[in-house]
Write a protein that holds these residues in place. Structure first.
Motif, PDB file in Angstrom:
ATOM      1  N   GLY A 210      89.440  36.928  34.735  1.00  0.00           N
ATOM      2  CA  GLY A 210      88.891  37.914  35.663  1.00  0.00           C
ATOM      3  C   GLY A 210      88.810  39.276  35.026  1.00  0.00           C
ATOM      4  N   TYR A 211      87.981  40.128  35.590  1.00  0.00           N
ATOM      5  CA  TYR A 211      87.971  41.527  35.157  1.00  0.00           C
ATOM      6  C   TYR A 211      89.223  42.175  35.729  1.00  0.00           C
ATOM      7  CZ  TYR A 211      83.207  40.803  33.571  1.00  0.00           C
ATOM      8  OH  TYR A 211      82.098  40.342  32.907  1.00  0.00           O
ATOM      9  N   ASP A 212      89.994  42.804  34.854  1.00  0.00           N
ATOM     10  CA  ASP A 212      91.317  43.311  35.177  1.00  0.00           C
ATOM     11  C   ASP A 212      92.216  42.165  35.661  1.00  0.00           C
ATOM     12  OD1 ASP A 212      90.259  45.712  34.391  1.00  0.00           O
ATOM     13  OD2 ASP A 212      90.254  46.637  36.380  1.00  0.00           O
TER      14      ASP A 212
ATOM     15  N   ARG B 113      84.914  30.564  35.492  1.00  0.00           N
ATOM     16  CA  ARG B 113      86.354  30.845  35.462  1.00  0.00           C
ATOM     17  C   ARG B 113      86.714  32.110  36.243  1.00  0.00           C
ATOM     18  NH1 ARG B 113      89.079  27.571  31.934  1.00  0.00           N
ATOM     19  NH2 ARG B 113      87.955  26.718  30.145  1.00  0.00           N
ATOM     20  N   GLY B 114      85.694  32.785  36.783  1.00  0.00           N
ATOM     21  CA  GLY B 114      86.005  33.900  37.693  1.00  0.00           C
ATOM     22  C   GLY B 114      85.568  35.288  37.265  1.00  0.00           C
ATOM     23  N   LEU B 115      84.811  35.405  36.189  1.00  0.00           N
ATOM     24  CA  LEU B 115      84.427  36.739  35.733  1.00  0.00           C
ATOM     25  C   LEU B 115      83.195  37.260  36.476  1.00  0.00           C
ATOM     26  CD1 LEU B 115      85.063  36.340  31.923  1.00  0.00           C
ATOM     27  CD2 LEU B 115      86.073  38.122  33.353  1.00  0.00           C
ATOM     28  N   TYR B 116      83.431  38.135  37.424  1.00  0.00           N
ATOM     29  CA  TYR B 116      82.349  38.833  38.118  1.00  0.00           C
ATOM     30  C   TYR B 116      82.932  39.923  39.011  1.00  0.00           C
ATOM     31  CZ  TYR B 116      83.689  35.421  41.739  1.00  0.00           C
ATOM     32  OH  TYR B 116      84.393  34.647  42.622  1.00  0.00           O
ATOM     33  N   GLY B 117      82.096  40.877  39.347  1.00  0.00           N
ATOM     34  CA  GLY B 117      82.507  41.942  40.266  1.00  0.00           C
ATOM     35  C   GLY B 117      81.267  42.588  40.855  1.00  0.00           C
ATOM     36  N   ALA B 118      81.476  43.425  41.874  1.00  0.00           N
ATOM     37  CA  ALA B 118      80.345  44.061  42.560  1.00  0.00           C
ATOM     38  C   ALA B 118      80.151  45.492  42.084  1.00  0.00           C
ATOM     39  CB  ALA B 118      80.585  44.055  44.063  1.00  0.00           C
TER      40      ALA B 118
END
Ligand code: C2O
Ligand code: CU
Length: 469
Positions: free
Chosen positions: A63-65, A149-154
């Motif tokens: 993940g990011y952070d 694997r979960g890497l995304y954000g708004a």
């Protein structure tokens, strides 16, 4: 395990036998670098997320952070977004700012706009955001694995005068493929996924939660920013106990507040809706997704008391963004993109490494789809535009599958054969055997991708590029 195809998750909760411990040991985590300045960082790294119910282990994610989703970046229109990207993953990565009409070197496409950011390395993303609306960010290297694997954000760009709402919520809708121990199923690169509809999963989350919910008052007005961040699943959204308007697609205002009906959201696409909770106090309103044979709840709104005595007046349209009008279609320059391949597609051969290669050999190389006969990005762009020119690109879907076609660096309008143009978009779902035209002004200099946002299709051949000089 599965949490769709039913309204309750009881079935899943029952199947909690014999869980192993999911360790994070062995995951390689590079030392954090000294920060070079005050610039905020965006650190892609392993972490854990509580995707499944409490009697399951947490899921090891990237993940990011370290979080799913990554931090929501909210800025006013015209602001500068500055993030030092730190790669704490065991493989190279980049960050792409989906839908933002930014400077080409900030677009995050390996080989085309920047070198891949190697593990333990970093890269400064720094750009201004010309348009208001709902955008998102994600990797563009091995996206089919990294996003799964979960890497995304708004990324939300706020209007100078936002519409009146009681709450503004981003809903990042994801589809995971989880194993019985709630870990991410490691079936990456399965050619069956790549040649069919992509890696669809068995576990749906909103903002990383399987049971995303909100307490609201009756007649409360919400702005929901819906984003499909799944690798491949196409969501067909509808609501009960909520009533309102669709005001923007892919970040771009519609020019009117349209009574909201069911919304099809393909990978990469966004929809902004302004909705009132109209369900009775003591009941629940839901946002759900309809699958072929069933439906499942994405978000629950528990109505407690009343926010006001009657509904707010209907909203007006959001102010439009400075996207250039698409100009004269009659004078537009033209290009054609012919898509073929995939399961049940009948493609026999295509060009790879400069020669025609039979399908069997292509499949061994993981290439299953072709754009204009090529399974790889060629040296030559699909077309070369002079800055400011109007272009009409005909996209012919000669396959048995739908494809969510995403254009980088620009927004476009689907143009019907009658010449009528639809709403601005950056990602358009092109159905099997359908032909569409997209019209836009190529006003952003640089090399830009045009690809399918089903991430398995993109890596298996469905990508090309165009140049604006
Ligand atoms: Cu959302 Cu080329 O990507
Ligand atoms: Cu596709």
């Amino acid at each position: 395990m599965t949490n769709y195809a039913r309204h309750t998750r009881r079935d899943f909760l029952c199947r909690t036998a014999a869980l192993g411990i999911v360790g994070t040991a062995g995951r390689w985590i590079p030392p954090a670098r000294a920060q070079q300045s005050e610039t905020a960082t965006l650190h892609a790294k392993p972490g854990t997320a509580r995707l499944a119910p409490a009697d399951y282990p947490e899921t090891p994610v990237w993940g990011y952070d370290g979080k799913v989703p990554g931090p929501t970046i909210r800025v006013p229109q015209g602001a500068t977004v500055s993030r030092r990207f730190l790669n704490g993953l065991p493989q190279g990565s980049t960050v792409h700012w989906h839908g933002v009409r930014l400077e080409n070197p900030m677009d995050g496409v390996p080989e085309l706009t920047q070198p891949v950011v190697e593990p333990a390395d970093d890269f400064l993303y720094d750009f201004t955001v010309p348009d208001t609306g709902t955008y998102w960010y994600h990797p563009h290297e091995r996206a089919w694995e990294q996003m799964a694997r979960g890497l995304y954000g708004a990324l939300v760009v706020e209007e100078p005068e936002p519409p009146q709402v009681d709450r503004d919520e981003v809903l990042l809708i994801d589809d995971w493929r989880l194993a019985q121990d709630a870990s991410i199923d490691e079936s990456f690169g399965a050619l069956g996924d790549w040649s069919h509809g992509g890696r669809t999963g068995n576990w749906i989350t909103v903002n990383g939660e399987a049971g995303w919910s909100l307490r609201v008052g009756q007649y409360e007005r919400l702005r929901l920013r819906l984003v499909n961040v799944a690798n491949a699943r196409i969501f067909s959204l509808a609501a009960n106990g909520l009533d309102g308007w669709l005001v923007a697609l892919d970040g771009q205002p519609l020019g009117e507040a349209r009574p909201a009906g069911p919304i099809v959201l393909a990978p990469g696409q966004r929809a902004d809706i302004l909705i009132d909770a109209v369900a009775e106090p003591g009941s629940q309103a839901v946002l759900y997704s309809r699958e072929r044979e069933s439906s499942f709840v994405l978000a629950t709104f528990t109505v407690e008391g009343t926010a006001r005595n009657e509904r707010l007046p209907a909203p007006t349209a959001l102010a439009s963004n400075p996207v250039p009008p698409h100009g004269s279609l009659a004078e537009a320059r033209r290009a054609t993109l012919h898509m073929e391949g995939g399961a049940m597609g009948g493609m026999r051969e295509a060009r790879m490494g400069g020669r025609m290669v039979p399908m069997r050999e292509l499949a061994q190389a993981g290439k299953l789809w072709a754009f204009n006969g090529d399974v790889e990005m060629s040296e030559k762009p699909l077309f070369a535009a002079e800055r400011g020119e109007a272009w009409l690109v005909r996209i012919v879907n000669d396959t048995a599958w739908p494809h969510a076609m995403h254009l980088h660096g620009h927004h476009f309008r689907p143009v019907g054969s009658d010449g009528n143009a639809g709403p601005l978009r950056d990602t358009l779902l092109v159905d099997s055997e359908q032909t569409v035209q997209i019209g836009f002004v190529a006003d952003n200099p640089g090399d830009w991708l045009l690809h399918c946002h089903t991430l398995e299709h993109s890596i298996a051949g469905m990508r090309t590029w165009f140049r604006v000089t």
